[in-house]
Scaffold this active site. Sequence first.
Site, short mmCIF file in Angstrom:
data_model
loop_
_atom_site.label_atom_id
_atom_site.label_comp_id
_atom_site.label_asym_id
_atom_site.label_seq_id
_atom_site.Cartn_x
_atom_site.Cartn_y
_atom_site.Cartn_z
N ILE A 4 34.09 -10.32 -0.42
CA ILE A 4 33.06 -9.77 -1.25
C ILE A 4 31.62 -9.82 -1.23
O ILE A 4 30.98 -9.12 -1.75
CB ILE A 4 33.52 -10.14 -2.76
N LYS A 5 31.30 -10.83 -0.27
CA LYS A 5 29.90 -10.96 0.23
C LYS A 5 29.93 -11.48 1.22
O LYS A 5 30.40 -12.69 1.82
CB LYS A 5 29.12 -11.58 -0.93
N GLY A 7 27.23 -13.27 3.90
CA GLY A 7 25.85 -14.03 3.94
C GLY A 7 25.52 -14.61 5.31
O GLY A 7 26.28 -14.73 6.02
N ALA A 8 24.38 -14.94 5.21
CA ALA A 8 23.75 -15.70 6.72
C ALA A 8 24.46 -17.07 6.64
O ALA A 8 24.36 -17.30 7.87
CB ALA A 8 22.17 -15.64 6.48
N GLU A 9 24.49 -17.62 5.78
CA GLU A 9 25.13 -19.06 5.83
C GLU A 9 26.73 -19.22 5.41
O GLU A 9 27.25 -20.13 5.80
CB GLU A 9 24.26 -19.91 4.85
N ALA A 10 27.11 -18.23 4.68
CA ALA A 10 28.39 -18.56 4.13
C ALA A 10 28.95 -16.96 3.81
O ALA A 10 28.21 -16.04 3.44
CB ALA A 10 28.32 -19.32 3.15
N ASP A 128 17.33 -21.67 -4.98
CA ASP A 128 17.49 -20.24 -4.45
C ASP A 128 17.48 -19.64 -6.03
O ASP A 128 18.21 -18.91 -6.42
CB ASP A 128 18.61 -19.78 -3.76
#
Length: 221
Positions: A4-5, A7-10, A128
Amino acid sequence: MTLIKKGAEANLFLKDFSEVLYPDEDERVLVKRRIAKDYRAGKLDKKLRDYRTSLESKILSDAKKAGVPTPTVYRIDRRNTQIVMEYIEGEAVKEFLESLDPESRKELCQTIGEQIARLHEYGIIHGDLTTSNMIRNGKGIIYFIDFGLGEYNPSVEAQGTDIHLLHRTLKSTHFSVAEESFGAVLKGYREILGENAKKVIRRVKEIERRGRYIGKEERSG
């Protein structure tokens, strides 16, 4: 399992509860899996991902102890550097903040400020604080999510930076209501921390002045 997403880290995956935990449950869980970085040495990369996975899990649990609604952690998979946690169904504050009437927006932002204060009182920095990382569920409860950049740091500088990031997000994403919203956040923050909030709020202003000064220097150069 549904991605569903990314990301840069996870990466975040939505999975049936029965697939990862109990076979007779029909709810869904969120699986957050940290991504290996090719530019880092293998052992170092695994060590860093393992550390961040464990730290985020602990912060999520401690934030809940501090009185801040967060997803419940069901399992920590250190081998695959992933966290299996409660999936919070709802809408990100980013999506509806500006559509609220002024009184409702003020009430919401005060609640956000109170929750930030509870985190800081417990020594937790979110890292964040954006309106994308705050979810309102069907019962109207505001959950804080994604502590991937979180840390334990009771310093005024860290707390001021945490709040400054939220102010910057409000100004860039919710410009038309940014200042009134941020004012309500600070009011909620003061409600919980009282006199202790003053030094943090002063530091927020200092950080913002630094940013303006650096900006001028960069432009003049």
